[in-house]
Motif scaffolding. Sequence first.
Motif, short mmCIF file in Angstrom:
data_model
loop_
_atom_site.label_atom_id
_atom_site.label_comp_id
_atom_site.label_asym_id
_atom_site.label_seq_id
_atom_site.Cartn_x
_atom_site.Cartn_y
_atom_site.Cartn_z
N GLY A 26 0.79 -1.23 0.00
CA GLY A 26 0.00 0.00 0.00
C GLY A 26 0.82 1.27 0.00
O GLY A 26 0.26 2.37 0.03
N SER A 27 2.14 1.17 -0.04
CA SER A 27 3.00 2.35 -0.06
C SER A 27 2.98 2.99 -1.44
O SER A 27 2.51 2.41 -2.43
CB SER A 27 4.44 1.96 0.29
OG SER A 27 4.98 1.15 -0.73
N GLY A 28 3.50 4.22 -1.50
CA GLY A 28 3.57 4.91 -2.78
C GLY A 28 4.39 4.15 -3.79
O GLY A 28 4.04 4.10 -4.98
N THR A 29 5.48 3.53 -3.33
CA THR A 29 6.34 2.78 -4.24
C THR A 29 5.61 1.60 -4.85
O THR A 29 5.67 1.37 -6.06
CB THR A 29 7.60 2.27 -3.51
OG1 THR A 29 8.32 3.39 -2.98
CG2 THR A 29 8.50 1.50 -4.45
N THR A 30 4.89 0.85 -4.03
CA THR A 30 4.21 -0.33 -4.57
C THR A 30 2.96 0.06 -5.37
O THR A 30 2.56 -0.68 -6.27
CB THR A 30 3.84 -1.33 -3.45
OG1 THR A 30 3.12 -0.65 -2.42
CG2 THR A 30 5.09 -1.95 -2.86
N LYS A 31 2.36 1.21 -5.05
CA LYS A 31 1.25 1.68 -5.90
C LYS A 31 1.76 2.06 -7.28
O LYS A 31 1.12 1.79 -8.30
CB LYS A 31 0.55 2.87 -5.23
CG LYS A 31 -0.34 2.45 -4.07
CD LYS A 31 -1.11 3.63 -3.49
CE LYS A 31 -2.07 3.15 -2.39
NZ LYS A 31 -2.83 4.26 -1.78
N ARG A 32 2.94 2.68 -7.31
CA ARG A 32 3.55 2.97 -8.62
C ARG A 32 3.90 1.67 -9.32
O ARG A 32 3.86 1.58 -10.55
CB ARG A 32 4.79 3.85 -8.44
CG ARG A 32 4.47 5.28 -8.06
CD ARG A 32 5.69 6.18 -8.16
NE ARG A 32 6.73 5.83 -7.21
CZ ARG A 32 6.79 6.28 -5.96
NH1 ARG A 32 5.85 7.10 -5.51
NH2 ARG A 32 7.77 5.93 -5.14
N GLY A 33 4.24 0.65 -8.52
CA GLY A 33 4.50 -0.66 -9.10
C GLY A 33 3.28 -1.24 -9.79
O GLY A 33 3.37 -1.83 -10.86
#
Length: 283
Positions: free
Chosen positions: A172-179
């Motif tokens: 749910g982090s920004g990095t994994t959402k960008r993923g």
Amino acid sequence: MTNVIACIDGSSASTGVVDSAAWASNQLSAPLTLLHVIEDSHHSARQDMTGNIGLGSREKLLDELAEIDAKRGKLLLEQGHLLLEDAKKRALQNANVSDISMRQRHGKLIDTLLALESETRLLVLGIHGEEHAKGEHIGSQLETVLRRVHKPILLSPDIFEKPQSAMLAYDGSGTTKRGIELLSKSPLFTGMPVHVVMVGADSDTNRAELDWAKQSLIDGGHEVETAIVAGDVEPALHEYQHKHDIGMMVMGAYGHSKIRQFLVGSTTTSMLEQSKTPLLILR
């Protein structure tokens, strides 16, 4: 145009690096650059013996050392050229990559990668590099690359098999959402079923996060499976991957909670040691 850059170092991992980079090059329709870096550590360190030998002997010794260094440098260049030629031949034969270039640089690997960052679309490294083959800590150089290079990094095992499915470790982090956004749009994952897996509590909040991720990937044309699993990050993810026979794991380099602790802690070493499939790290 940005390139898929494959780092060739002569270790047992180089074959997997070439195969995975060639596969990615075809999937992305991007040129492939084969890179070999001659690290400063390969050059012999000279001892200061000026107080132990006479002037004439010292000058003769320094001349001989300079000659040896020149020969060593030439041999390293020739060795690197042969490694690159072999890698190019393999990429052409096994994956029919049409656009291949070769580069050889002196210096530190990380400095070279940062200098090439603007022309990098995807960086490909071996999980077990040359230093690992010598008994060094597996993360000694890789951790630096993961922290400092701001491009997707594909880590390949020694033997690469074309993945038929992918799995994103999601928190749910920004990095994994960008993923999620990357997976939904990237041709790297065209035609692949995608599993989105969270390690944590089966809560309404986490379910809502997974629903968003699932819909985003469905909108991108993917078949999607979602799951929440309990336990420690490394064994939980590996167990799910093994159970579902997933060919590639995708992770954010820095997220939060358990995923972040997993990537920046000592668990990274264990994860990479045990990985038998490619691992894509997102920034």
